[in-house]
Design a protein around this motif. Structure first.
Motif, PDB file in Angstrom:
ATOM      1  N   ASP A  59       0.862  -1.193   0.000  1.00  9.86           N
ATOM      2  CA  ASP A  59       0.000   0.000   0.000  1.00  9.86           C
ATOM      3  C   ASP A  59       0.888   1.229   0.000  1.00  9.86           C
ATOM      4  N   PHE A  60       2.071   1.106  -0.614  1.00  6.58           N
ATOM      5  CA  PHE A  60       3.129   2.057  -0.330  1.00  6.58           C
ATOM      6  C   PHE A  60       3.968   2.355  -1.572  1.00  6.58           C
ATOM      7  N   GLN A 170      -0.741   5.344   9.703  1.00  2.17           N
ATOM      8  CA  GLN A 170      -0.895   3.893   9.566  1.00  2.17           C
ATOM      9  C   GLN A 170      -0.614   3.161  10.888  1.00  2.17           C
ATOM     10  N   GLY A 172       0.796   0.775  13.475  1.00  2.00           N
ATOM     11  CA  GLY A 172       2.088   0.104  13.619  1.00  2.00           C
ATOM     12  C   GLY A 172       3.247   0.849  12.990  1.00  2.00           C
ATOM     13  N   SER A 173       2.966   2.012  12.388  1.00  2.00           N
ATOM     14  CA  SER A 173       4.044   2.737  11.692  1.00  2.00           C
ATOM     15  C   SER A 173       4.637   3.818  12.591  1.00  2.00           C
ATOM     16  N   VAL A 194      -2.176   2.637   4.036  1.00  2.00           N
ATOM     17  CA  VAL A 194      -1.855   4.009   3.644  1.00  2.00           C
ATOM     18  C   VAL A 194      -2.843   4.492   2.577  1.00  2.00           C
TER      19      VAL A 194
HETATM   20  N1  ARG Z   1       8.617   3.934   7.414  1.00  2.00           N
HETATM   21  C1  ARG Z   1       7.432   3.738   8.199  1.00  2.00           C
HETATM   22  C2  ARG Z   1       7.669   2.729   9.304  1.00  2.00           C
HETATM   23  O1  ARG Z   1       8.613   1.988   9.254  1.00  2.00           O
HETATM   24  C3  ARG Z   1       6.236   3.349   7.393  1.00  2.00           C
HETATM   25  C4  ARG Z   1       6.345   2.122   6.580  1.00  2.00           C
HETATM   26  C5  ARG Z   1       5.005   1.703   5.984  1.00  2.00           C
HETATM   27  N2  ARG Z   1       5.152   0.695   5.000  1.00  2.00           N
HETATM   28  C6  ARG Z   1       4.172   0.191   4.227  1.00  2.00           C
HETATM   29  N3  ARG Z   1       4.469  -0.672   3.312  1.00  2.00           N
HETATM   30  N4  ARG Z   1       2.928   0.589   4.395  1.00  2.00           N
HETATM   31  O2  ARG Z   1       6.917   2.649  10.235  1.00  2.00           O
END
Ligand code: ARG
Length: 299
Positions: A59-60, A170, A172-173, A194
């Motif tokens: 989603d990124f 998001q 857990g982010s 996201v």
């Molecule tokens: N960099 C951020 C983290 O480590 C967000 C990562 C979100 N990744 C994703 N594929 N939605 O918390």
């Protein structure tokens, strides 16, 4: 006499402590980071023999997303996917990618069901219990986004801290942490994807959101109504591969693969290709049981 006993006791305690230190872990003191890939290969153990199981959260864009062809057939794409394939090839393993929600990727690594996770992870010390971190393979930044219509409402980070606002991040982010830190009075809405956060900002359900800058900019190209308005300071900048904890030979091999991908120009190419693909027709989220993009991307 008393003094002597105390001294002996102290010495015994110290010995005990030292013994305790040595017996933690498996006592393996090998320096895997000094080995070549050929030396490492026979030492690498994975969840399924011969395979490298990788979890990701598509989603990124441009890290990971589904690229849709003219028949709307989805293919997993993005520079994390390309680097994951590069790492598997480098290790001589077959890559198996398992897509899931972001928070789920961290849990899968923590329970060692996956060997690596690639989901644009920041090396957040709070998740160091769930995974080991590779070296950094990409450096981005953090942003606050809103709509073009509301852009003027947010001249600085302080303006986001308003009890009237609903602000997304998001689950857990690290963005959830940034939201709580910079907008503590606002109503922080945590969502699992996201893409859902972006749609809710665009539809006005959310007043703004914390999102990684390259990701925000990628979506802003697809949805010009999305405005990337503020740069958000964060002190663990950079993206790492999450490696199943305590798997030192695998971690060392992943680091060798990253170093080579950065040096031979592959990483640069993966980023360029991912950015180009992300500008086309994409779908972010999880596929339905039939392997189709379940819903149309947000308007
Ligand atoms: N960099 C951020 C983290 O480590 C967000 C990562 C979100 N990744 C994703 N594929 N939605 O918390």
């Amino acid at each position: 006499m008393k003094k002597l006993t105390a001294l002996v006791l102290a010495a015994l305690l110290l010995l005990g402590l030292l013994a305790g230190c040595a017996s933690t872990g498996d006592g393996d003191t090998t320096d895997y980071s000094a080995m070549t890939i050929e030396e490492l290969k026979p030492l690498i153990k994975t969840a399924t023999e011969g395979k490298l199981t990788m979890v990701t959260s598509p989603d990124f864009a441009p890290y990971e997303f589904y690229s849709l062809d003219e028949n709307n057939t989805p293919t997993l794409a993005g520079f994390d996917i390309a680097l994951g394939q590069y790492i598997a090839d480098f290790l001589g393993l077959e890559l198996e990618i398992v897509p899931m929600d972001f928070n789920g990727t961290i849990l899968e690594l923590a329970t060692k069901k996956a060997d690596i996770g690639m989901a644009g992870y920041s090396p957040d010390p709070e998740r160091a219990d769930s995974m080991d971190f590779s070296n950094i393979y990409y450096t981005g930044g953090q942003s606050f986004v809103t709509t073009q219509a509301n852009a003027a409402l947010f001249p600085d980070l302080a303006s986001t801290n308003n009890a009237e606002y609903q602000i997304g991040a998001q689950i857990g982010s690290i963005q959830a942490g940034l939201a709580k830190e910079n907008s503590p009075d606002a109503d922080i809405v945590e969502l699992s994807k996201v893409t859902d956060i972006i749609s809710e900002v665009l539809s006005g359900k959310l007043d703004g959101a914390y999102i990684e800058t390259v990701v925000a900019e990628s979506y802003a190209k697809t949805y010009p109504d999305l405005a990337v308005v503020l740069n958000v300071p964060y002190d663990q900048e950079g993206s790492v591969v999450g490696v199943s904890k305590g798997n030192a030979p695998l971690l060392a091999a992943v680091n060798l693969a990253i170093a080579q991908a950065l040096e031979d120009g592959s990483m640069e190419q993966f980023v360029a290709e991912a950015n180009a693909l992300a500008e086309g027709n994409t779908y972010e989220g999880l596929l339905n049981e039939d392997g189709e993009a379940a819903t149309e991307p947000a308007e």
